[in-house]
Design a protein around this motif. Structure first.
Motif, mmCIF file in Angstrom:
data_model
loop_
_atom_site.group_PDB
_atom_site.id
_atom_site.type_symbol
_atom_site.label_atom_id
_atom_site.label_comp_id
_atom_site.label_asym_id
_atom_site.label_seq_id
_atom_site.Cartn_x
_atom_site.Cartn_y
_atom_site.Cartn_z
ATOM 1 N N GLN A 23 3.788 18.003 6.461
ATOM 2 C CA GLN A 23 2.371 17.611 6.905
ATOM 3 C C GLN A 23 1.499 18.865 7.565
ATOM 4 O O GLN A 23 0.436 18.588 8.002
ATOM 5 C CB GLN A 23 2.710 16.685 8.108
ATOM 6 C CG GLN A 23 1.671 15.691 8.093
ATOM 7 C CD GLN A 23 1.414 14.951 9.349
ATOM 8 O OE1 GLN A 23 0.346 14.425 9.877
ATOM 9 N NE2 GLN A 23 2.425 14.770 10.288
ATOM 10 N N ARG B 1 0.743 -1.169 -0.132
ATOM 11 C CA ARG B 1 -0.182 0.142 0.093
ATOM 12 C C ARG B 1 0.911 1.357 0.048
ATOM 13 O O ARG B 1 1.983 1.012 0.415
ATOM 14 C CB ARG B 1 -0.726 -0.195 1.201
ATOM 15 C CG ARG B 1 -1.995 -0.990 1.241
ATOM 16 C CD ARG B 1 -2.825 -0.920 2.234
ATOM 17 N NE ARG B 1 -3.712 -2.193 2.365
ATOM 18 C CZ ARG B 1 -4.385 -2.346 3.391
ATOM 19 N NH1 ARG B 1 -4.789 -1.503 4.505
ATOM 20 N NH2 ARG B 1 -5.386 -3.593 3.441
ATOM 21 N N PRO B 2 0.260 2.498 -0.623
ATOM 22 C CA PRO B 2 1.144 3.605 -0.811
ATOM 23 C C PRO B 2 1.252 4.364 0.769
ATOM 24 O O PRO B 2 0.700 4.199 1.444
ATOM 25 C CB PRO B 2 0.411 4.468 -1.632
ATOM 26 C CG PRO B 2 -1.109 4.027 -1.206
ATOM 27 C CD PRO B 2 -0.965 2.663 -1.154
ATOM 28 N N ARG B 3 2.342 5.208 0.690
ATOM 29 C CA ARG B 3 2.571 6.244 1.659
ATOM 30 C C ARG B 3 1.821 7.387 1.350
ATOM 31 O O ARG B 3 1.691 7.800 0.031
ATOM 32 C CB ARG B 3 4.045 6.447 1.793
ATOM 33 C CG ARG B 3 4.969 5.512 2.043
ATOM 34 C CD ARG B 3 6.374 5.925 1.938
ATOM 35 N NE ARG B 3 6.755 6.658 3.287
ATOM 36 C CZ ARG B 3 7.098 5.854 4.285
ATOM 37 N NH1 ARG B 3 7.229 4.617 4.350
ATOM 38 N NH2 ARG B 3 7.434 6.442 5.686
ATOM 39 N N ALA B 4 1.060 8.064 2.523
ATOM 40 C CA ALA B 4 0.279 9.185 1.989
ATOM 41 C C ALA B 4 1.213 10.463 2.288
ATOM 42 O O ALA B 4 1.102 11.469 1.667
ATOM 43 C CB ALA B 4 -0.978 9.076 2.824
ATOM 44 N N ILE B 5 1.918 10.410 3.281
ATOM 45 C CA ILE B 5 2.747 11.443 3.689
ATOM 46 C C ILE B 5 4.221 11.052 3.998
ATOM 47 O O ILE B 5 4.556 9.922 4.347
ATOM 48 C CB ILE B 5 2.582 12.348 5.002
ATOM 49 C CG1 ILE B 5 2.161 11.229 6.031
ATOM 50 C CG2 ILE B 5 1.210 13.211 4.795
ATOM 51 C CD1 ILE B 5 2.202 12.177 7.304
ATOM 52 N N ASP B 6 5.361 11.961 3.918
ATOM 53 C CA ASP B 6 6.442 11.758 4.187
ATOM 54 C C ASP B 6 7.190 13.087 4.798
ATOM 55 O O ASP B 6 6.655 14.077 4.379
ATOM 56 C CB ASP B 6 7.448 11.438 2.958
ATOM 57 C CG ASP B 6 7.456 9.973 2.854
ATOM 58 O OD1 ASP B 6 7.815 9.121 3.771
ATOM 59 O OD2 ASP B 6 6.991 9.399 1.857
ATOM 60 N N GLN C 144 -3.646 4.042 3.442
ATOM 61 C CA GLN C 144 -2.296 4.427 3.232
ATOM 62 C C GLN C 144 -1.707 4.772 4.591
ATOM 63 O O GLN C 144 -2.556 4.960 5.542
ATOM 64 C CB GLN C 144 -2.629 5.914 2.611
ATOM 65 C CG GLN C 144 -3.340 5.721 1.327
ATOM 66 C CD GLN C 144 -3.144 7.122 0.498
ATOM 67 O OE1 GLN C 144 -2.183 7.472 -0.436
ATOM 68 N NE2 GLN C 144 -4.222 7.855 0.955
ATOM 69 N N HIS C 145 -0.508 4.486 4.633
ATOM 70 C CA HIS C 145 0.324 4.619 5.781
ATOM 71 C C HIS C 145 1.799 4.845 5.389
ATOM 72 O O HIS C 145 2.369 4.285 4.521
ATOM 73 C CB HIS C 145 0.219 3.239 6.758
ATOM 74 C CG HIS C 145 0.757 3.584 8.204
ATOM 75 N ND1 HIS C 145 2.198 3.341 8.373
ATOM 76 C CD2 HIS C 145 0.245 4.079 9.225
ATOM 77 C CE1 HIS C 145 2.164 3.711 9.859
ATOM 78 N NE2 HIS C 145 1.010 4.228 10.218
ATOM 79 N N PRO C 146 2.542 5.878 6.168
ATOM 80 C CA PRO C 146 1.938 7.035 7.209
ATOM 81 C C PRO C 146 0.827 7.764 6.256
ATOM 82 O O PRO C 146 0.992 7.834 5.202
ATOM 83 C CB PRO C 146 2.991 7.672 7.618
ATOM 84 C CG PRO C 146 4.330 7.188 7.118
ATOM 85 C CD PRO C 146 4.042 6.238 5.935
ATOM 86 N N PHE C 147 -0.087 8.263 7.150
ATOM 87 C CA PHE C 147 -0.957 9.332 6.642
ATOM 88 C C PHE C 147 -1.116 10.437 7.496
ATOM 89 O O PHE C 147 -0.463 10.525 8.574
ATOM 90 C CB PHE C 147 -2.440 8.674 6.441
ATOM 91 C CG PHE C 147 -2.987 8.082 8.199
ATOM 92 C CD1 PHE C 147 -3.483 8.826 8.822
ATOM 93 C CD2 PHE C 147 -2.780 6.866 8.381
ATOM 94 C CE1 PHE C 147 -4.154 8.583 10.138
ATOM 95 C CE2 PHE C 147 -3.024 6.368 9.651
ATOM 96 C CZ PHE C 147 -3.765 7.119 10.593
ATOM 97 N N LYS C 148 -1.905 11.436 6.965
ATOM 98 C CA LYS C 148 -1.905 12.902 7.533
ATOM 99 C C LYS C 148 -2.981 12.813 8.718
ATOM 100 O O LYS C 148 -4.160 12.703 8.333
ATOM 101 C CB LYS C 148 -2.096 13.733 6.678
ATOM 102 C CG LYS C 148 -1.900 15.153 7.081
ATOM 103 C CD LYS C 148 -2.039 16.295 5.701
ATOM 104 C CE LYS C 148 -2.211 17.724 5.946
ATOM 105 N NZ LYS C 148 -2.040 18.455 4.845
ATOM 106 N N ILE D 250 -1.648 7.850 14.012
ATOM 107 C CA ILE D 250 -0.574 7.320 12.926
ATOM 108 C C ILE D 250 0.019 5.943 13.587
ATOM 109 O O ILE D 250 0.303 5.058 12.691
ATOM 110 C CB ILE D 250 0.410 8.408 12.538
ATOM 111 C CG1 ILE D 250 1.111 8.134 11.125
ATOM 112 C CG2 ILE D 250 1.491 8.297 13.422
ATOM 113 C CD1 ILE D 250 1.511 9.370 10.560
#
Lengths: 224, 224
Positions: free
Chosen positions: A223, A208-213, B82-86, B11
């Motif tokens: 963020q 699954r994708p990362r939504a934030i970095d 999605q993870h990490p997420f905001k 998170i």
């Protein structure tokens, strides 16, 4: 016989606590213990992490936690005189190329020396004194730790651990799976008993994708 | 009534697991639960740490560990899409200034939504749908999370946590002492029962010198 691989550095009190339990665990579950000395600092360097003793309030918590943990589990604990300390020589002593068939006894002795007796494992004289009941030739062993071959061997062992994904100590490998931390024995027991997680679900989550970095990882991520 | 302070960010699956247990723990021990939303990424920024999901093999281990942990402890677990997420908006919803007396129910609902139902807590529509059974005015709450006052409040809460030495989530404070991690309940129980560590020994260990430092911390330090 099935093997349990145990990655450790004497610098880590968690590795000490795990070592206190891993022998019995292997006996109970019919496993062969394979001990792997690695340089914790090099794992941190590689993965860009800080060690627990490098974050001031984490170091404070670590000490309190270790005192509480040792007390609850009736494990002897005397902190070393300096920490972090240089564990390279002690680790090299535990390579099979140095201690041979006496590896488990050597590791036992050195963990006890460093964390149950609170001696300084960075001091060659402490190592010599400690090993005189174990080794037929402690001076020879100590001299070997200063040879290029043995220095290189510990380096290679650490690099191989990194290749396998080892990011901290203690780390266990059973059946090709990595388990990190002193709290993993119940999960290792499940795994030894053939009880696994849902690997299809696992692979799906992994993809699954990362939504934030954070900025530190990705200059375009923010963020706020 | 004595208080247990609980610092969390949505998170973190460890914070979710801890949240599943902390309510019962407080009830059993006669403690008042004080919930403290904080921004995990800001803790990492401040202390120079990486989060578990930022070290590739640690992320892999984390997912396997969470699957195993949920299974052993009969906790529902569906990973978010999605993870990490905001998580900022979800965290702001949990400030007493937004949800008032409904704080515990709100946190319950959002943790369940994110980690038991696997919904995306970064999606305002998910938050709205999720809160409609809790909040008398979910749209109003959501609008409040975008005001400068509420944004500032979460920032201040996080900064205050850092001042107290909070470096990760979940973190507990009881009787002025910090406990970090989902595995701390037995040690918290000891502390609640008045059983402490040897504070003289602790202070003495705390004052001992470091023998080495990695280059990343101290340019003159070198372990090789």
């Amino acid at each position: 016989m099935r093997e349990l691989h145990f990655y450790f550095d004497f610098i880590s009190p968690y590795a000490y606590f795990a070592w206190c339990q891993v022998g019995n665990f292997c006996q109970q579950h019919g496993l062969t213990l394979v001990a792997k000395p690695v340089v914790f600092g090099k794992l941190l360097d590689h993965w860009g992490q800080l060690g627990p003793a490098e974050v001031p309030p984490k170091r404070e918590w670590l000490i309190r936690y270790c005192l509480r943990y040792a007390d609850r589990n009736n494990l002897p604990l005397v902190f070393p005189p300096q920490h972090p300390f240089k564990s390279l020589t002690a680790l090299r002593l535990c390579l099979p190329e140095v201690c041979g068939q006496l590896q488990i006894e050597t590791i036992n002795r050195l963990f006890h020396l460093g964390w149950a007796e609170g001696r300084d494992l960075a001091d060659p004289q402490v190592l010599l004194d400690g090993l005189c009941t174990i080794s037929p030739a402690p001076e020879k062993w100590l001299a070997m730790t200063q040879t290029p071959e043995i220095k290189e061997k510990l380096k290679t062992e650490t690099e191989q651990a990194i290749t396998l994904g080892v990011f901290g100590v203690p780390t266990f490998f059973f059946n090709g799976e990595l388990f990190w931390g002193n709290d993993q024995f119940p999960f290792l027991a499940d795994s030894v008993a053939g009880k696994s997680f849902d690997s299809i679900k696992y692979q799906e989550i992994l993809g699954r994708p990362r939504a934030i970095d954070r900025k530190v990882r990705n200059p375009s991520g923010d963020q706020t």
